[in-house]
Design a protein around this motif. Structure first.
Motif, short mmCIF file in Angstrom:
data_model
loop_
_atom_site.label_atom_id
_atom_site.label_comp_id
_atom_site.label_asym_id
_atom_site.label_seq_id
_atom_site.Cartn_x
_atom_site.Cartn_y
_atom_site.Cartn_z
N ASP A 1 -11.22 -32.09 6.57
CA ASP A 1 -12.37 -32.34 5.27
C ASP A 1 -11.68 -31.53 4.36
OD1 ASP A 1 -14.20 -32.13 3.11
OD2 ASP A 1 -15.70 -31.84 4.72
N VAL A 2 -10.75 -31.96 3.26
CA VAL A 2 -10.00 -31.07 2.36
C VAL A 2 -10.97 -30.38 1.49
CG1 VAL A 2 -8.19 -30.96 0.44
CG2 VAL A 2 -8.01 -32.31 2.69
N GLU A 3 -12.16 -31.17 1.37
CA GLU A 3 -13.23 -30.30 0.29
C GLU A 3 -13.55 -29.01 0.98
OE1 GLU A 3 -16.03 -30.14 -2.85
OE2 GLU A 3 -14.39 -31.40 -2.77
N LEU A 4 -14.21 -29.13 2.03
CA LEU A 4 -14.69 -27.92 2.69
C LEU A 4 -13.40 -27.09 2.90
CD1 LEU A 4 -16.89 -26.76 4.47
CD2 LEU A 4 -15.81 -27.85 6.44
N GLN A 5 -12.25 -27.22 3.08
CA GLN A 5 -11.05 -26.40 3.43
C GLN A 5 -10.96 -25.58 2.00
OE1 GLN A 5 -7.74 -27.98 5.12
NE2 GLN A 5 -8.84 -29.17 6.45
N ALA A 6 -11.07 -26.39 0.92
CA ALA A 6 -10.95 -26.18 -0.41
C ALA A 6 -12.05 -24.92 -0.83
CB ALA A 6 -10.86 -27.17 -1.77
N ARG A 7 -13.15 -25.45 -0.37
CA ARG A 7 -14.52 -24.46 -0.69
C ARG A 7 -13.93 -23.15 -0.21
NH1 ARG A 7 -19.19 -25.99 -2.66
NH2 ARG A 7 -19.41 -28.11 -3.07
N TRP A 8 -13.80 -23.10 1.15
CA TRP A 8 -13.45 -21.62 1.78
C TRP A 8 -12.46 -20.97 1.40
CZ3 TRP A 8 -17.22 -18.66 3.97
CH2 TRP A 8 -18.14 -19.40 4.42
N PHE A 9 -11.36 -21.54 1.01
CA PHE A 9 -10.20 -21.19 0.60
C PHE A 9 -10.43 -20.57 -0.66
CE2 PHE A 9 -5.85 -21.17 -1.65
CZ PHE A 9 -5.24 -20.51 -0.76
N ALA A 10 -11.13 -21.33 -1.55
CA ALA A 10 -11.13 -20.59 -2.98
C ALA A 10 -12.17 -19.51 -2.82
CB ALA A 10 -12.14 -21.88 -3.60
N ARG A 11 -13.25 -19.45 -1.92
CA ARG A 11 -14.08 -18.25 -1.76
C ARG A 11 -13.34 -16.98 -1.42
NH1 ARG A 11 -19.65 -17.70 1.64
NH2 ARG A 11 -19.67 -15.47 1.45
N ALA B 1 -8.97 -28.41 -8.59
CA ALA B 1 -7.83 -28.06 -8.72
C ALA B 1 -7.10 -27.75 -7.25
CB ALA B 1 -7.28 -26.87 -9.48
N LEU B 2 -7.48 -27.32 -6.45
CA LEU B 2 -7.02 -26.81 -5.02
C LEU B 2 -6.79 -28.26 -4.19
CD1 LEU B 2 -9.16 -23.66 -4.36
CD2 LEU B 2 -6.56 -23.90 -4.95
N ARG B 3 -8.05 -28.90 -4.25
CA ARG B 3 -8.02 -30.17 -3.58
C ARG B 3 -6.96 -30.90 -4.04
NH1 ARG B 3 -13.01 -31.69 -4.78
NH2 ARG B 3 -12.14 -32.96 -6.60
N ASP B 4 -6.80 -31.27 -5.23
CA ASP B 4 -5.97 -32.36 -5.82
C ASP B 4 -4.63 -32.26 -5.43
OD1 ASP B 4 -8.33 -33.65 -7.02
OD2 ASP B 4 -7.69 -32.91 -8.98
N ALA B 5 -4.27 -30.79 -5.24
CA ALA B 5 -2.74 -30.40 -5.02
C ALA B 5 -2.93 -30.05 -3.30
CB ALA B 5 -2.35 -29.37 -5.78
N GLU B 6 -4.04 -30.22 -2.63
CA GLU B 6 -3.98 -29.85 -1.58
C GLU B 6 -3.42 -28.29 -1.10
OE1 GLU B 6 -2.44 -32.64 1.46
OE2 GLU B 6 -3.36 -34.50 0.36
N LEU B 7 -4.08 -27.61 -1.72
CA LEU B 7 -3.81 -26.06 -1.56
C LEU B 7 -5.04 -25.44 -0.81
CD1 LEU B 7 -2.78 -25.57 -5.35
CD2 LEU B 7 -1.58 -25.84 -3.47
N VAL B 8 -4.72 -25.32 0.30
CA VAL B 8 -5.59 -24.71 1.36
C VAL B 8 -5.18 -23.48 1.92
CG1 VAL B 8 -7.33 -26.59 1.49
CG2 VAL B 8 -5.51 -26.33 2.98
N THR B 9 -3.94 -22.99 1.76
CA THR B 9 -3.34 -21.96 2.35
C THR B 9 -2.74 -20.94 1.07
OG1 THR B 9 -1.21 -23.01 2.60
CG2 THR B 9 -2.67 -23.25 4.34
N VAL B 10 -2.42 -19.85 1.32
CA VAL B 10 -1.81 -18.96 0.41
C VAL B 10 -0.33 -19.61 0.02
CG1 VAL B 10 -0.79 -16.56 0.09
CG2 VAL B 10 -3.23 -16.86 0.91
N ARG B 11 0.39 -19.67 1.25
CA ARG B 11 1.72 -20.22 1.02
C ARG B 11 1.81 -21.48 0.16
NH1 ARG B 11 6.13 -19.22 4.99
NH2 ARG B 11 5.18 -17.39 4.15
N ALA B 12 1.03 -22.25 0.15
CA ALA B 12 1.10 -23.64 -0.58
C ALA B 12 0.58 -22.98 -2.26
CB ALA B 12 0.09 -24.50 -0.08
N LEU B 13 -0.26 -22.34 -2.16
CA LEU B 13 -0.57 -21.74 -3.67
C LEU B 13 0.42 -21.13 -4.18
CD1 LEU B 13 -2.74 -21.35 -5.77
CD2 LEU B 13 -3.40 -19.25 -4.60
N GLN B 14 1.26 -20.32 -3.42
CA GLN B 14 2.10 -19.58 -4.11
C GLN B 14 3.33 -20.50 -4.54
OE1 GLN B 14 3.08 -17.11 -0.46
NE2 GLN B 14 2.17 -15.34 -1.66
N ARG B 15 3.66 -21.64 -3.75
CA ARG B 15 4.62 -22.55 -4.13
C ARG B 15 4.39 -23.28 -5.34
NH1 ARG B 15 5.08 -23.71 1.67
NH2 ARG B 15 3.54 -25.27 1.51
#
Length: 149
Positions: free
Chosen positions: A29-39, A81-95
Motif C-alpha cells: 500500500d504505497v499510500e500508507l507507506q507515503a503517509r508514514w514516510f512523510a510523517r 508527491a511522494l506517492r507519484d514518484a514512489e518515494l518511501v525511502t530516504v535513498r529514493a528521496l535523495q536520488r
C-alpha cells in the motif's frame, strides 16, 4: 519499521507485537507507506537532515496530521508527491532531489512556517547532496544477499 500485532487461529488469539518493515506490513500500500514516510521526514526520524524542522518549531502543523486526520490540502500535496514518484525511502528521496532539486518544495513549504522557508531550501539541498553516486549504489546492490528458492 513498524510494530504489528498478529493474531492466530480461528479465534484470532492476539500474539505479542513484532517489528517488521513497513513495506511488508502495508502489503504494498504505497499510500500508507507515503503517509508514514512523510510523517517521519517531518519529524526528523527518517533522516537527521530534516530534524531541525520539528526541533526548532519550524512546522506550522504537527506531522501526526499525516497519519491521523482527514486529508487537508497540504497533506494531499505532500502525499501525492511522494506517492507519484514512489518515494518511501530516504535513498529514493535523495536520488529524486538530486535529479529534481525543487521536487518536494511546493508540498513541503506548506508545512514550514514562512520565515523558515530559506532554511528548508538549504536542508533539501543538503539531502540531495547526500544522494549516493551510481557506483556506490551498484556496490551496495552487489553486497545484498540473494535468496534462492
Amino acid at each position: 519499521t513498524c510494530y504489528v500485532a498478529p493474531s492466530y487461529g480461528i479465534h484470532n488469539w492476539r500474539l505479542p507485537a513484532v517489528v517488521m518493515p513497513l513495506r511488508r506490513a502495508s502489503q504494498g500500500d504505497v499510500e500508507l507507506q507515503a503517509r508514514w514516510f512523510a510523517r517521519l521526514l517531518l519529524e526528523g526520524k527518517a533522516t537527521p537532515v530534516l530534524a531541525p524542522l520539528l526541533a526548532n518549531n519550524w512546522l506550522s502543523d504537527p506531522p501526526a496530521l499525516l497519519t491521523h486526520s482527514k486529508p487537508a490540502r497540504k497533506i494531499v500535496l505532500l502525499l501525492g508527491a511522494l506517492r507519484d514518484a514512489e518515494l518511501v525511502t530516504v535513498r529514493a528521496l535523495q536520488r529524486k532531489l538530486k535529479a529534481e532539486p525543487r521536487y518536494l518544495w511546493p508540498a513541503l513549504r506548506l508545512w514550514v512556517k514562512q520565515e523558515h522557508h530559506a532554511a528548508l531550501k538549504k536542508l533539501l539541498a543538503i539531502l540531495a547532496a547526500q544522494a549516493p553516486d551510481e557506483e556506490e549504489e551498484e556496490e551496495e546492490e552487489k553486497e545484498e544477499p540473494v535468496l534462492s528458492k
